[in-house]
Design a protein around this motif. Structure first.
Motif, PDB file in Angstrom:
ATOM      1  N   UNK A  85     -23.184  -6.195  39.867  1.00 19.95           N
ATOM      2  CA  UNK A  85     -23.924  -7.473  40.251  1.00 19.95           C
ATOM      3  C   UNK A  85     -22.879  -8.457  41.022  1.00 19.95           C
ATOM      4  N   UNK A  86     -21.633  -8.602  40.547  1.00 22.41           N
ATOM      5  CA  UNK A  86     -20.790  -9.399  41.176  1.00 22.41           C
ATOM      6  C   UNK A  86     -20.364  -8.722  42.544  1.00 22.41           C
ATOM      7  N   UNK A  87     -20.265  -7.662  42.714  1.00 18.50           N
ATOM      8  CA  UNK A  87     -19.572  -7.054  44.054  1.00 18.50           C
ATOM      9  C   UNK A  87     -20.616  -7.098  44.898  1.00 18.50           C
ATOM     10  N   UNK A  88     -21.881  -6.764  44.477  1.00 19.20           N
ATOM     11  CA  UNK A  88     -23.071  -6.871  45.395  1.00 19.20           C
ATOM     12  C   UNK A  88     -23.157  -8.215  45.837  1.00 19.20           C
ATOM     13  N   UNK A  89     -23.142  -9.110  45.125  1.00 17.52           N
ATOM     14  CA  UNK A  89     -23.214 -10.630  45.449  1.00 17.52           C
ATOM     15  C   UNK A  89     -22.119 -11.174  46.444  1.00 17.52           C
ATOM     16  N   UNK A  90     -20.935 -10.858  46.118  1.00 19.76           N
ATOM     17  CA  UNK A  90     -19.867 -11.275  46.625  1.00 19.76           C
ATOM     18  C   UNK A  90     -19.533 -10.459  48.095  1.00 19.76           C
ATOM     19  N   UNK A 143     -11.484   1.363  32.586  1.00 20.67           N
ATOM     20  CA  UNK A 143     -12.561   2.286  33.037  1.00 20.67           C
ATOM     21  C   UNK A 143     -13.549   1.940  33.953  1.00 20.67           C
ATOM     22  N   UNK A 144     -13.865   0.298  33.522  1.00 15.86           N
ATOM     23  CA  UNK A 144     -14.990  -0.146  34.858  1.00 15.86           C
ATOM     24  C   UNK A 144     -14.592  -0.219  35.940  1.00 15.86           C
ATOM     25  N   UNK A 145     -13.059  -0.448  36.389  1.00 11.52           N
ATOM     26  CA  UNK A 145     -12.742  -0.515  37.515  1.00 11.52           C
ATOM     27  C   UNK A 145     -12.476   0.719  38.354  1.00 11.52           C
ATOM     28  N   UNK A 146     -12.247   1.769  37.370  1.00 10.54           N
ATOM     29  CA  UNK A 146     -12.337   3.113  37.795  1.00 10.54           C
ATOM     30  C   UNK A 146     -13.608   3.558  38.211  1.00 10.54           C
ATOM     31  N   UNK A 151     -17.605   5.045  42.514  1.00 11.72           N
ATOM     32  CA  UNK A 151     -18.810   4.924  43.214  1.00 11.72           C
ATOM     33  C   UNK A 151     -18.391   4.607  44.800  1.00 11.72           C
ATOM     34  N   UNK A 152     -17.619   3.818  45.226  1.00 11.47           N
ATOM     35  CA  UNK A 152     -17.225   3.532  46.431  1.00 11.47           C
ATOM     36  C   UNK A 152     -16.720   4.668  47.102  1.00 11.47           C
ATOM     37  N   UNK A 153     -16.139   5.782  46.454  1.00 10.67           N
ATOM     38  CA  UNK A 153     -15.546   6.823  47.129  1.00 10.67           C
ATOM     39  C   UNK A 153     -16.690   7.747  47.462  1.00 10.67           C
ATOM     40  N   UNK A 154     -17.882   7.882  46.387  1.00  5.21           N
ATOM     41  CA  UNK A 154     -18.901   8.565  46.930  1.00  5.21           C
ATOM     42  C   UNK A 154     -19.530   8.110  47.996  1.00  5.21           C
ATOM     43  N   UNK A 181     -14.866   0.680  52.466  1.00  3.26           N
ATOM     44  CA  UNK A 181     -15.040   1.175  51.331  1.00  3.26           C
ATOM     45  C   UNK A 181     -13.765   1.800  50.848  1.00  3.26           C
ATOM     46  N   UNK A 182     -12.878   2.277  51.665  1.00  2.00           N
ATOM     47  CA  UNK A 182     -11.810   2.880  51.300  1.00  2.00           C
ATOM     48  C   UNK A 182     -10.919   1.660  50.848  1.00  2.00           C
ATOM     49  N   UNK A 183     -11.021   0.652  51.352  1.00  2.00           N
ATOM     50  CA  UNK A 183     -10.082  -0.422  50.897  1.00  2.00           C
ATOM     51  C   UNK A 183     -10.599  -1.076  49.747  1.00  2.00           C
ATOM     52  N   UNK A 184     -11.927  -1.257  49.400  1.00  6.04           N
ATOM     53  CA  UNK A 184     -12.317  -1.644  48.108  1.00  6.04           C
ATOM     54  C   UNK A 184     -12.030  -0.567  46.971  1.00  6.04           C
ATOM     55  N   UNK A 185     -12.287   0.710  47.390  1.00 11.93           N
ATOM     56  CA  UNK A 185     -11.956   1.443  46.407  1.00 11.93           C
ATOM     57  C   UNK A 185     -10.335   1.572  45.941  1.00 11.93           C
ATOM     58  N   UNK A 186      -9.516   1.423  46.781  1.00 10.36           N
ATOM     59  CA  UNK A 186      -8.086   1.093  46.724  1.00 10.36           C
ATOM     60  C   UNK A 186      -7.737  -0.013  45.612  1.00 10.36           C
ATOM     61  N   UNK A 187      -8.228  -1.266  46.188  1.00  4.44           N
ATOM     62  CA  UNK A 187      -8.477  -2.500  45.405  1.00  4.44           C
ATOM     63  C   UNK A 187      -8.482  -2.214  43.767  1.00  4.44           C
ATOM     64  N   UNK A 188      -9.608  -1.716  43.644  1.00  2.00           N
ATOM     65  CA  UNK A 188     -10.104  -1.397  42.014  1.00  2.00           C
ATOM     66  C   UNK A 188      -9.075  -0.467  41.483  1.00  2.00           C
TER      67      UNK A 188
END
Length: 277
Positions: A85-90, A143-146, A151-154, A181-188
């Motif tokens: 929800x947070x990522x979708x809104x932000x 685990x939530x961040x992973x 999902x972003x990698x998918x 997508x790649x950057x956000x996946x890396x940040x998480x």
């Protein structure tokens, strides 16, 4: 709070969650913004119900609810919904809520229909401590961040295939560009890796104090360090070797499968992690 009320609360949450995932699937296929909005608010209501359950459970037990597999699964599902929800809104990344909450819905179903012995363990009441609570909470948050990174990698792999096959359509436009997508996946993963590392350090410190006869070759301990190692390889490949693209996304997806194996399987053979017994 009565057991009947809590059971009905779980059932209502599952039904609304299922409706939300179904609407997100319809939006995924047909790109309907009205359906997407309804699905989002249904999911927000699911989050409210999950938060209510956590609050009621904390009031009933007098502690943060992460000391049993029953509690841990619910908290994991709550983290997934909260992050999506947070990522979708932000960040406004389309489809991330759908894919994340397919995973979250599976976790919720496992939690709801799990055997009764998952719900409690007398030893957990004896061994509760602030150190243990922080250890488990940080592990689940990592685990939530992973999970979101997975999902972003998918989505990255899906977008990559659409571009490769030159399928220019609504789905292509609604998925974020590959770089984002790649950057956000890396940040998480940058967030999740140190949280897991700190969690392991705290967990080992707690075990040294509370479980002096602990077997250090325990499957859960080894599995956790394997998870740390595979994500360490991911970060080294991204930063040290400047690796990008499909191969990195595939490695990240495979790494999350190891997270799931460690979470659900290795704990079943652990003599140390009573949380899974």
């Amino acid at each position: 709070m009565s057991d009947l009320f809590m059971t009905r609360l779980h059932e209502l949450t599952i039904v609304i969650y299922a409706a939300s995932v179904l609407l997100y699937f319809m939006d995924f296929l047909n790109s309907n913004r009205k359906v997407n909005k309804i699905a989002f608010w249904l999911l927000a209501f699911v989050w409210v119900l999950q938060t209510l359950f956590l609050f009621l459970h904390m009031r009933e037990t007098g502690r943060f609810p992460v000391l049993t597999l029953f509690e841990g699964l619910y908290f994991y599902a709550w983290v997934l919904v909260s992050l999506s929800l947070a990522i979708n809104r932000i960040l406004k990344v389309d489809f991330i809520v759908f894919f994340t909450n397919v995973l979250g819905f599976i976790i919720m179903c496992i939690h709801t229909f799990a055997p009764a012995y998952f719900e409690s363990n007398p030893m957990s009441e004896q061994l509760v401590s602030e150190l243990l609570l922080i250890h488990i909470t940080m592990a689940i948050l990592s685990y939530g961040a992973f999970s979101i990174s997975f999902v972003l990698s998918l989505l990255y792999l899906l977008q990559y295939e659409l571009l490769k096959r030159k399928k220019w359509g609504k789905m292509l436009r609604r998925i974020a560009d590959l770089h984002k997508l790649e950057h956000l996946s890396y940040v998480l993963n940058v967030i999740g890796f140190p949280m897991l590392l700190l969690s392991l350090i705290l967990g080992l410190q707690w075990a040294w104090i509370k479980v002096p006869d602990m077997a250090w070759n325990d499957s859960k301990v080894i599995g956790s360090f394997i998870v740390l190692a595979v994500y360490g390889v991911y970060l080294y490949s991204r930063v040290g070797r400047n690796l990008h693209g499909k191969s990195l996304a595939l490695w990240n997806a495979a790494s999350f499968l190891i997270v799931l194996i460690n979470f659900f399987l290795f704990g079943r053979f652990s003599s140390f992690h009573f949380w899974y017994q």
